[in-house]
Design a protein around this motif. Structure first.
Motif, PDB file in Angstrom:
ATOM      1  N   ALA A  19       0.833  -1.201   0.000  1.00  0.00           N
ATOM      2  CA  ALA A  19       0.000   0.000   0.000  1.00  0.00           C
ATOM      3  C   ALA A  19       0.867   1.250   0.000  1.00  0.00           C
ATOM      4  N   PRO A  20       0.381   2.378  -0.514  1.00  0.00           N
ATOM      5  CA  PRO A  20       1.173   3.612  -0.558  1.00  0.00           C
ATOM      6  C   PRO A  20       1.700   4.055   0.795  1.00  0.00           C
ATOM      7  N   ASP A  21       0.907   3.900   1.864  1.00  0.00           N
ATOM      8  CA  ASP A  21       1.386   4.323   3.176  1.00  0.00           C
ATOM      9  C   ASP A  21       2.527   3.442   3.665  1.00  0.00           C
ATOM     10  N   SER A  22       2.528   2.183   3.267  1.00  0.00           N
ATOM     11  CA  SER A  22       3.644   1.297   3.616  1.00  0.00           C
ATOM     12  C   SER A  22       4.922   1.760   2.941  1.00  0.00           C
ATOM     13  N   ILE A  27      10.521   4.050   2.895  1.00  0.00           N
ATOM     14  CA  ILE A  27      11.602   4.794   2.244  1.00  0.00           C
ATOM     15  C   ILE A  27      12.311   5.766   3.178  1.00  0.00           C
ATOM     16  N   VAL A  28      11.765   6.001   4.364  1.00  0.00           N
ATOM     17  CA  VAL A  28      12.469   6.882   5.306  1.00  0.00           C
ATOM     18  C   VAL A  28      13.204   6.087   6.374  1.00  0.00           C
ATOM     19  N   GLN A  29      13.181   4.763   6.264  1.00  0.00           N
ATOM     20  CA  GLN A  29      13.920   3.920   7.191  1.00  0.00           C
ATOM     21  C   GLN A  29      15.342   3.691   6.651  1.00  0.00           C
ATOM     22  N   GLY A  30      16.174   3.031   7.463  1.00  0.00           N
ATOM     23  CA  GLY A  30      17.479   2.610   6.965  1.00  0.00           C
ATOM     24  C   GLY A  30      18.668   3.334   7.560  1.00  0.00           C
ATOM     25  N   ASP A  31      18.457   4.183   8.580  1.00  0.00           N
ATOM     26  CA  ASP A  31      19.588   4.854   9.224  1.00  0.00           C
ATOM     27  C   ASP A  31      20.182   3.925  10.273  1.00  0.00           C
ATOM     28  N   ILE A  32      21.218   3.199   9.873  1.00  0.00           N
ATOM     29  CA  ILE A  32      21.810   2.217  10.770  1.00  0.00           C
ATOM     30  C   ILE A  32      22.507   2.871  11.958  1.00  0.00           C
ATOM     31  N   THR A  49       4.204  -3.784   5.909  1.00  0.00           N
ATOM     32  CA  THR A  49       4.100  -4.229   4.514  1.00  0.00           C
ATOM     33  C   THR A  49       3.119  -5.375   4.309  1.00  0.00           C
ATOM     34  N   GLY A  50       2.757  -6.068   5.404  1.00  0.00           N
ATOM     35  CA  GLY A  50       1.965  -7.274   5.270  1.00  0.00           C
ATOM     36  C   GLY A  50       2.847  -8.470   4.931  1.00  0.00           C
ATOM     37  N   LYS A  51       2.206  -9.621   4.798  1.00  0.00           N
ATOM     38  CA  LYS A  51       2.936 -10.862   4.546  1.00  0.00           C
ATOM     39  C   LYS A  51       2.464 -11.571   3.275  1.00  0.00           C
ATOM     40  N   ALA A  52       1.874 -10.830   2.380  1.00  0.00           N
ATOM     41  CA  ALA A  52       1.351 -11.440   1.148  1.00  0.00           C
ATOM     42  C   ALA A  52       2.491 -11.905   0.248  1.00  0.00           C
ATOM     43  N   PRO A  53       2.276 -12.949  -0.549  1.00  0.00           N
ATOM     44  CA  PRO A  53       3.293 -13.371  -1.520  1.00  0.00           C
ATOM     45  C   PRO A  53       3.610 -12.257  -2.499  1.00  0.00           C
ATOM     46  N   VAL A  54       4.866 -12.140  -2.847  1.00  0.00           N
ATOM     47  CA  VAL A  54       5.312 -11.097  -3.778  1.00  0.00           C
ATOM     48  C   VAL A  54       5.015 -11.521  -5.212  1.00  0.00           C
ATOM     49  N   PHE A  55       4.392 -10.622  -5.962  1.00  0.00           N
ATOM     50  CA  PHE A  55       4.242 -10.831  -7.401  1.00  0.00           C
ATOM     51  C   PHE A  55       5.407 -10.139  -8.107  1.00  0.00           C
ATOM     52  N   ILE A  56       6.035 -10.855  -9.033  1.00  0.00           N
ATOM     53  CA  ILE A  56       7.137 -10.300  -9.819  1.00  0.00           C
ATOM     54  C   ILE A  56       6.962 -10.745 -11.264  1.00  0.00           C
ATOM     55  N   SER A  57       7.087  -9.813 -12.195  1.00  0.00           N
ATOM     56  CA  SER A  57       6.895 -10.131 -13.608  1.00  0.00           C
ATOM     57  C   SER A  57       8.110 -10.862 -14.170  1.00  0.00           C
TER      58      SER A  57
END
Length: 242
Positions: A19-22, A27-32, A49-57
């Motif tokens: 979802a957009p809010d996820s 994108i603002v995380q990651g400051d180790i 993010t949820g735990k749904a299976p990832v779709f990839i083309s």
């Protein structure tokens, strides 16, 4: 490895599966350097993010393999992919803090977190830092953790010493994993592994049990076809490793 391209590709895949809010949160995380916040983001990933299976083309699969050969996110979930992407963001800092933070994550992780951490090995910075951790993971008895190390993961083939690699292959055999999903399996075949496989086959047949035909594909470079046929029939005296 094109790290920037890989990060962008994975983020795009996360975006099409979240979802957009996820995405706005991620994108603002990651400051180790803010260890508490980084650890919290890693832990709360499934809630964001949820735990749904990832779709990839198919196009994305091809692009992923081009950017990081041998690496695949087939059958991943969105939280697993999000965690791996988060870990990739931390690679620009100094080695000591980078190692300490990620090593602490390994030490405190539950099963799904371990799966993400081991899945991230081929895309983490400073690959030499994680060899011991990878070898330790091979000793796990948790199926999904072993599969994260073994399946579509080029890190073991690229970094493990021969003894650790052989141990991983045998662990896969003992735990009945799908050998054909192990990246680099044929390329890392070696005479010592062939000897181990032959001893294993002897024990199996002595107990009246079968052997995975893939074993003979691994042994083929070091044992000729006639010797393999002898071994399959139990004629050990005519069979040796070259």
């Amino acid at each position: 490895m094109d790290t920037a391209g890989l990060k962008a590709l994975l983020l795009g895949i996360i975006g099409q599966n979240s979802a957009p809010d996820s995405m706005a949160w991620l994108i603002v995380q990651g400051d180790i350097n803010n260890t508490a916040a980084f650890n919290a983001a890693f832990a709360m990933m499934p809630r964001k993010t949820g735990k749904a299976p990832v779709f990839i083309s198919d196009e994305q699969k091809a692009q992923l393999n081009k950017l990081r050969p041998g690496f695949s996110i087939n059958n991943w979930t969105t939280d697993r992919l999000g965690r791996v992407w988060l870990l990739m963001q931390a690679g620009t800092t100094g080695n000591d803090n980078y190692f300490r933070v990620i090593e602490n994550l390994f030490s405190a992780a539950e099963m799904n977190e371990l799966v993400a951490l081991y899945s991230a090995l081929p895309v983490l910075s400073h690959p030499g830092l994680w060899v011991k951790r990878c070898a330790e993971g091979i000793r796990s008895n948790i199926g999904p953790v072993l599969e994260a190390i073994m399946y579509y993961n080029p890190y073991p083939a690229e970094n493990l010493e021969q003894a650790a690699w052989n141990q991983m292959v045998m662990k896969a055999i003992f735990t009945e994993k799908e050998l054909h999903l192990i990246t680099g399996l044929k390329e890392r075949a070696n005479p010592e592994l062939t000897r181990i496989l032959i001893d294993y086959a002897k024990e199996r047949w002595a107990a009246g049990r079968g052997v995975d035909p893939t074993l003979w594909e691994l042994a083929g470079e070091f044992v000729d076809e006639a010797q393999i046929n002898n071994m399959k029939q139990g004629h050990w005296e005519n069979s040796s490793v070259v």
